[in-house]
Motif scaffolding. Structure first.
Motif, PDB file in Angstrom:
ATOM      1  N   SER A 186      88.601  29.366  -4.165  1.00  0.00           N
ATOM      2  CA  SER A 186      88.522  30.501  -5.086  1.00  0.00           C
ATOM      3  C   SER A 186      87.088  30.743  -5.543  1.00  0.00           C
ATOM      4  N   THR A 246     102.264  42.693   6.492  1.00  0.00           N
ATOM      5  CA  THR A 246     101.344  42.949   7.597  1.00  0.00           C
ATOM      6  C   THR A 246     101.423  44.409   7.937  1.00  0.00           C
ATOM      7  N   ARG A 290      89.939  39.038   5.610  1.00  0.00           N
ATOM      8  CA  ARG A 290      89.602  38.192   4.462  1.00  0.00           C
ATOM      9  C   ARG A 290      90.660  37.118   4.269  1.00  0.00           C
ATOM     10  N   ASN A 291      91.939  37.517   4.315  1.00  0.00           N
ATOM     11  CA  ASN A 291      93.020  36.556   4.117  1.00  0.00           C
ATOM     12  C   ASN A 291      93.029  35.486   5.206  1.00  0.00           C
ATOM     13  N   LYS A 304      92.510  31.394   4.602  1.00  0.00           N
ATOM     14  CA  LYS A 304      93.396  30.359   5.137  1.00  0.00           C
ATOM     15  C   LYS A 304      92.629  29.362   6.011  1.00  0.00           C
ATOM     16  N   ILE A 349      91.120  43.490   4.694  1.00  0.00           N
ATOM     17  CA  ILE A 349      91.886  42.604   3.818  1.00  0.00           C
ATOM     18  C   ILE A 349      92.573  41.517   4.637  1.00  0.00           C
ATOM     19  N   GLN A 350      93.130  41.878   5.789  1.00  0.00           N
ATOM     20  CA  GLN A 350      93.773  40.883   6.664  1.00  0.00           C
ATOM     21  C   GLN A 350      92.744  39.877   7.172  1.00  0.00           C
ATOM     22  N   TYR A 362     100.448  40.177  -0.325  1.00  0.00           N
ATOM     23  CA  TYR A 362      99.632  39.381   0.601  1.00  0.00           C
ATOM     24  C   TYR A 362     100.430  38.930   1.823  1.00  0.00           C
ATOM     25  N   ASN A 418     101.744  33.634   1.447  1.00  0.00           N
ATOM     26  CA  ASN A 418     102.193  34.960   1.901  1.00  0.00           C
ATOM     27  C   ASN A 418     103.136  35.618   0.894  1.00  0.00           C
ATOM     28  N   THR A 435      95.450  34.056  -6.903  1.00  0.00           N
ATOM     29  CA  THR A 435      95.372  34.947  -5.750  1.00  0.00           C
ATOM     30  C   THR A 435      95.279  34.146  -4.462  1.00  0.00           C
ATOM     31  N   ILE A 436      94.492  33.088  -4.463  1.00  0.00           N
ATOM     32  CA  ILE A 436      94.375  32.228  -3.279  1.00  0.00           C
ATOM     33  C   ILE A 436      95.736  31.616  -2.943  1.00  0.00           C
ATOM     34  N   ILE A 473      97.954  34.226  -1.342  1.00  0.00           N
ATOM     35  CA  ILE A 473      97.551  34.489   0.044  1.00  0.00           C
ATOM     36  C   ILE A 473      98.024  33.355   0.955  1.00  0.00           C
TER      37      ILE A 473
END
Length: 63
Positions: free
Chosen positions: A39, A62, A11-12, A16, A8-9, A59, A55, A48-49, A52
């Motif tokens: 998106s 950490t 992907r985020n 970015k 997930i990290q 999202y 933050n 959601t974007i 992210i």
């Protein structure tokens, strides 16, 4: 937990990075147009974007 936190990290981070690339390539685009493009590429909602990128909520955490 359904997915690995590391994935997930990653992907985020890729979201970015892609946002910055599209914004740099198309400097005249509005922010929401860039978010819509990202998106579509990542199959996530624009909200959601935005979360992210800012933050927000889960999202921003950490591991």
């Amino acid at each position: 937990m359904a997915r690995n936190t590391h994935l997930i990290q990653l992907r985020n981070a890729n979201i970015k990075k892609r946002y910055r690339e599209i914004a740099a390539k198309n400097p005249k685009w509005r922010n929401d147009a860039v978010i819509d493009m990202v998106s579509e590429q990542f199959f996530l909602s624009a909200r959601t974007i935005t979360a992210i990128l800012n933050n927000e909520g889960v999202y921003g955490k950490t591991a």
